[in-house]
Design a protein around this motif. Structure first.
Motif, short mmCIF file in Angstrom:
data_model
loop_
_atom_site.label_atom_id
_atom_site.label_comp_id
_atom_site.label_asym_id
_atom_site.label_seq_id
_atom_site.Cartn_x
_atom_site.Cartn_y
_atom_site.Cartn_z
N SER A 36 0.83 -1.19 0.00
CA SER A 36 0.00 0.00 0.00
C SER A 36 0.87 1.25 0.00
O SER A 36 1.95 1.28 0.59
CB SER A 36 -0.89 0.02 1.25
OG SER A 36 -1.77 -1.06 1.29
N THR A 97 -2.83 -3.39 5.96
CA THR A 97 -2.83 -1.93 5.86
C THR A 97 -3.68 -1.48 4.67
O THR A 97 -3.88 -2.21 3.71
CB THR A 97 -1.42 -1.38 5.65
OG1 THR A 97 -0.87 -1.91 4.42
CG2 THR A 97 -0.50 -1.76 6.81
N GLN A 98 -4.20 -0.26 4.77
CA GLN A 98 -4.89 0.36 3.65
C GLN A 98 -4.21 1.69 3.37
O GLN A 98 -3.67 2.36 4.26
CB GLN A 98 -6.39 0.52 3.93
CG GLN A 98 -6.75 1.27 5.20
CD GLN A 98 -6.94 2.76 4.97
OE1 GLN A 98 -6.92 3.23 3.84
NE2 GLN A 98 -7.11 3.50 6.05
N ASN A 100 -4.75 4.71 2.85
CA ASN A 100 -5.07 6.01 3.44
C ASN A 100 -4.75 6.08 4.93
O ASN A 100 -5.00 7.09 5.59
CB ASN A 100 -6.56 6.32 3.23
CG ASN A 100 -6.86 7.80 3.39
OD1 ASN A 100 -6.15 8.65 2.86
ND2 ASN A 100 -7.91 8.11 4.14
N SER A 101 -4.18 5.02 5.48
CA SER A 101 -3.94 4.99 6.92
C SER A 101 -2.70 5.80 7.30
O SER A 101 -1.76 5.95 6.53
CB SER A 101 -3.76 3.54 7.39
OG SER A 101 -2.52 3.02 6.96
N LEU A 102 -2.70 6.29 8.53
CA LEU A 102 -1.54 7.03 9.04
C LEU A 102 -0.34 6.11 9.18
O LEU A 102 0.81 6.56 9.03
CB LEU A 102 -1.89 7.65 10.40
CG LEU A 102 -2.96 8.75 10.37
CD1 LEU A 102 -3.26 9.22 11.79
CD2 LEU A 102 -2.51 9.91 9.50
N TYR A 132 -4.89 -4.57 2.83
CA TYR A 132 -6.22 -4.95 3.31
C TYR A 132 -7.13 -5.30 2.15
O TYR A 132 -7.88 -6.28 2.19
CB TYR A 132 -6.81 -3.79 4.12
CG TYR A 132 -8.31 -3.83 4.26
CD1 TYR A 132 -8.92 -4.79 5.07
CD2 TYR A 132 -9.12 -2.93 3.58
CE1 TYR A 132 -10.30 -4.85 5.19
CE2 TYR A 132 -10.50 -2.98 3.71
CZ TYR A 132 -11.09 -3.94 4.51
OH TYR A 132 -12.44 -3.99 4.62
#
Length: 242
Positions: A36, A97-98, A100-102, A132
């Protein structure tokens, strides 16, 4: 119904591979992962980081859902071991994880750090990271692809293990083919071992496969053959009885 299993399942594509695992353990191999990236980094999956990590992969999905793995990866032979074995062997659930995650933003920002120690640590963390949803390691972006459903666990060799066989870093797609082949031949010297009494399931495709496996176990594992034979199931049995 439980949403996870007390077993860890590993799927493979042939009966010969399954026999080899029973005899020698799990051979470590390089697996390609597309990681990602934050939306601000790229809107094109083709330039997302693509890295080959040395690993052995497992899943702890319920046995009743095992066809999800066999269908997605076209792997119709499965060995299931006690989850306690995996925990004691240092396996860890994957960090999903995706983009847009921090967390992904943080990991991306720290990939350029100068410290060699930090870089090794980051790569080790990334080795336990998986998308994810969406990105697929072989076919690019797929809206209906959700690796999160696989509930994956991984084993990744330590730096010390890699160095012992002459490997000092992971490799990516831009390496020459000859160098990739060399690293692949080296990494396959590493095995993840288990005891035969830690096997819970030996799942094969057909009744004929089961008959061949029974003969193999009786020939090569006489003392353990009776218990191992009791672990054999076919995919049809799993899909209809569980």
């Amino acid at each position: 119904m439980a949403i996870s299993s007390n077993s860890l399942f590993h799927a493979t594509q042939s009966l010969d591979n399954l026999k080899s695992i029973i005899k020698q353990g799990f051979r470590v191999n390089y697996c390609l992962e597309t990681l990602s990236v934050p939306p601000s980094s790229s809107e094109d999956v083709a330039v997302a980081p693509v890295i080959y990590f040395p690993m052995v992969s497992f899943s702890d999905i319920p046995l009743s859902e095992i066809d999800y793995i066999t269908t997605k990866y076209q792997a119709q032979y499965i060995i299931g071991l006690q989850k306690a074995w995996g925990i004691n062997s240092g396996l860890n659930p994957v960090l999903y994880t995706q983009s847009n995650s921090l967390l992904v933003k943080y990991l991306t920002e720290h990939q350029e750090q100068n410290s060699a120690t930090d870089d090794r640590l980051l790569r080790y963390i990334l080795g336990y990271t998986k998308n994810y949803k969406g990105l697929h390691r072989k076919s690019g972006f797929q809206d209906d692809n959700t690796p999160y459903n696989e509930k994956e666990w991984r084993y990744i060799p330590t730096d010390e293990q890699l160095k012992s066989i002459g490997i000092h870093s992971d490799f990516t797609e831009n390496l020459p083919v000859t160098e990739k082949h060399l690293l692949t031949s080296k990494i396959q010297k590493l095995y993840l071992k288990f005891n035969l009494d830690e096997i819970k399931y030996l799942i094969v495709n057909t009744n004929e496969d089961a008959e061949h496996l029974i003969v193999y176990l009786q020939t090569h594992f006489k003392r353990h053959s009776a218990r191992l034979i009791s672990c054999i199931f076919t995919l049809n049995q799993i899909n209809t009885d569980f």
